[in-house]
Structures are given as structure tokens and as C-alpha cells.
Enzyme design. Structure first.
Site, PDB file in Angstrom:
ATOM      1  N   CYS A   1      -0.823  -0.300   8.104  1.00 53.95           N
ATOM      2  CA  CYS A   1      -1.332  -1.527   7.466  1.00 53.95           C
ATOM      3  C   CYS A   1      -1.422  -1.383   5.947  1.00 53.95           C
ATOM      4  CB  CYS A   1      -2.714  -1.872   8.008  1.00 53.95           C
ATOM      5  SG  CYS A   1      -2.766  -2.117   9.778  1.00 53.95           S
TER       6      CYS A   1
ATOM      7  N   HIS B   1      -2.366  -8.109  15.094  1.00 55.97           N
ATOM      8  CA  HIS B   1      -1.048  -7.999  14.462  1.00 55.97           C
ATOM      9  C   HIS B   1      -0.184  -7.124  15.372  1.00 55.97           C
ATOM     10  CE1 HIS B   1      -2.784  -8.660  10.147  1.00 55.97           C
ATOM     11  NE2 HIS B   1      -2.130  -9.740  10.519  1.00 55.97           N
TER      12      HIS B   1
HETATM   13  N1  ARG Z   1      -9.036  -6.926   7.794  1.00 54.03           N
HETATM   14  C1  ARG Z   1      -7.644  -7.204   7.736  1.00 54.03           C
HETATM   15  C2  ARG Z   1      -7.360  -8.498   8.460  1.00 54.03           C
HETATM   16  O1  ARG Z   1      -7.989  -8.778   9.435  1.00 54.03           O
HETATM   17  C3  ARG Z   1      -6.873  -6.057   8.303  1.00 54.03           C
HETATM   18  C4  ARG Z   1      -5.391  -6.165   8.142  1.00 54.03           C
HETATM   19  C5  ARG Z   1      -4.634  -5.053   8.785  1.00 54.03           C
HETATM   20  N2  ARG Z   1      -3.243  -5.128   8.559  1.00 54.03           N
HETATM   21  C6  ARG Z   1      -2.267  -4.879   9.447  1.00 54.03           C
HETATM   22  N3  ARG Z   1      -1.066  -4.733   9.002  1.00 54.03           N
HETATM   23  N4  ARG Z   1      -2.482  -4.832  10.734  1.00 54.03           N
HETATM   24  O2  ARG Z   1      -6.532  -9.273   8.092  1.00 54.03           O
END
Ligand code: ARG
Length: 264
Positions: free
Chosen positions: A258, A163
């Protein structure tokens, strides 16, 4: 400022959809709850207004509110998750937004885009990541709902930075935290040309979620694992640093930001 958190009671590591999620590790659930409470308390102490959405038992990643969507005024553009494991979060987020008075916008079917985690406003531009958890084409629709009309597409190339919010954030309209290794050279040059003050974040600091911050323009909430150098750089730029231990969330690929979705 108003933000949304999702309660951590169902948070867990049950599948692997990014390189952080090593199934040989386990989550210390009590510690995860304490860390989340600390994040909430620190934000509230800084006068950030916190709303909380209930999590669902079968959705261990729902705690990552930044993936719910992107709020634009009274509207929310809902995310459309890449992975089946997270796809049903959408209907629960939709319920929360609808019952809290938001107009809900859905992207066309089969488009992937995971909310605020994938796109950040930089001046008159939307810095729009694609490649791992977002389709380029999704932005044709997203832009219709924003006041901003200029989109700068950037491809995410490192699987650990799946992300955008893992390698980039804005601390204020003029200051950003950026890990150059997360970007193609030409994209990094674009960032340098469009942000007044770029604080360069080392690869190690980015892997410790040093770019994954929440800021109210004065207070910066950040992972406690960052280096002294990064902490000093942020202080020198004029901000107050609040270090928060988010070790249990890092195990599934998440840092402070996150856990947070901007509501205003
Ligand atoms: N385990 C989650 C995924 O892979 C983590 C999300 C983290 N969120 C973020 N905003 N980077 O989707």
C-alpha cells in the site's frame, strides 16, 4: 524498477473509512517513520529506484501511494477516491505527476476507483476488482488507456479486503499470492485457471498483510507478521523474502504494498 513513495510525516489515524481503522488505537508516529525509512532503505538496497512525493498536512492517508493511480508508460490514470476524507489527495498527486513529466488521465466524475490497489495485470488480463472502493463502470474508461484489452471483473466481498491488494498480488508473471476467502468461488477458479502457480494464503496471513507485497521478480517485500509457512512457500517458489515491520500502517489498513506505487 522505479516506484513512488509518499513521505510519512503527516501519516495518522484521524477517521475511520475501513474496518481496520479503530479510532481507539493511536499511531506511534516515530515508529511509523522508522518503519517507512526501513521500507525505503530495503528497496533501495535491492536497487529499486525510489521517488518521493511530499505529503500534505491534512491528508493522513496520503502515505498510501498505491492509491494515487495507475501508471501506464508515460501516462498515469489518476484515482478517484470514494471517501471525502481522501478526495483532495488527488490534486496533490496530479501536481506531482505533472511536474514529473507524466500525462495525467482523469476518470469521469463520480466514478470510484483507487488505483493500483484495485486492479492488477494478470497475463493478458486486467484483474479488476469492484464492490467496495471501485465501480465496475470505471473500467470502461480505464481500459481505453491500457494496452491490455481484456478485463476480468471480480467482486470484493470481505470488508477487511476493501482493496484487491489486501487479498491478491502477482510476485512474478507466473506466481501469485491469493487468499481464496477474498473471492467468490467462480472468481477464485478463474485465478487458478489463469495463473500458473498460485500460492494460497490463509485468512490469518492475509489479515497480517501477507498478500500485500512488492516484488521486483526476485525479492519479495512483505509484512513481518506472516507465518513461517507462507514465508517457506514463497522461498520454495524461488524468491528472496524481506520481512518488514509495518505495524503502524496495519492500524489503518495498509501493508508494505500500500505504501508503494509502481512507476515502471
Ligand atoms: N486508510 C487507507 C484507506 O482506507 C488505507 C489504504 C491502503 N491502501 C491500499 N493500497 N490497500 O483508504
Amino acid at each position: 524498477m522505479k516506484i513512488l513513495l509518499v513521505d510519512p510525516k503527516n501519516y495518522d489515524l484521524k477517521y475511520s473509512i475501513n474496518p481496520w481503522m479503530n479510532l481507539n488505537q493511536s499511531i506511534n508516529k516515530d515508529l511509523a517513520k522508522r518503519q517507512w525509512n526501513k521500507v525505503r532503505n530495503e528497496l533501495e538496497t535491492a536497487n529499486v529506484k525510489v521517488s518521493v512525493c511530499n505529503s500534505e498536512e491534512h491528508l493522513p492517508d496520503m502515505v498510501f501511494a498505491a492509491n494515487a493511480g495507475m501508471v501506464v508508460g508515460e501516462k498515469v490514470i489518476l484515482s478517484s477516491f470514494r471517501d471525502e476524507e481522501r478526495q483532495s489527495e488527488k490534486k496533490y498527486f496530479m501536481k506531482w505527476f505533472t511536474s514529473n513529466g507524466f500525462e495525467v488521465v482523469n476518470l469521469p466524475k463520480n466514478m470510484v476507483w483507487e488505483g493500483e490497489a484495485c486492479s492488477v495485470i494478470v497475463g493478458d488480463w486486467l484483474l479488476a476488482s469492484y464492490g467496495i472502493r471501485a465501480d465496475k463502470e470505471a473500467y470502461e474508461d480505464i481500459i481505453k488507456h491500457l494496452k491490455i484489452k481484456k478485463v476480468k471483473l471480480v467482486e470484493l466481498i470481505d470488508p477487511y479486503f476493501y482493496h484487491l491488494d489486501v487479498c491478491f498480488s502477482m510476485i512474478s508473471p507466473e506466481v501469485s499470492l491469493v487468499c481464496p476467502l477474498g473471492f467468490k468461488n467462480s472468481d477464485y477458479d478463474w485465478i487458478l485457471g489463469n495463473v500458473k502457480h498460485v500460492i494460497e494464503v490463509s485468512y490469518d496471513d492475509a489479515l497480517n498483510f501477507g498478500c500485500n507485497i512488492f516484488s521486483d521478480g526476485k525479492n519479495v517485500f512483505i509484512s513481518s507478521r506472516i507465518s513461517e509457512k507462507l514465508e517457506e512457500d514463497i522461498i520454495k517458489a524461488g524468491f528472496i523474502v524481506h520481512k518488514l515491520d509495518v505495524s503502524e500502517y496495519i492500524k489503518t489498513g495498509g501493508g508494505v504494498k500500500c505504501l508503494i506505487l509502481n512507476l515502471s
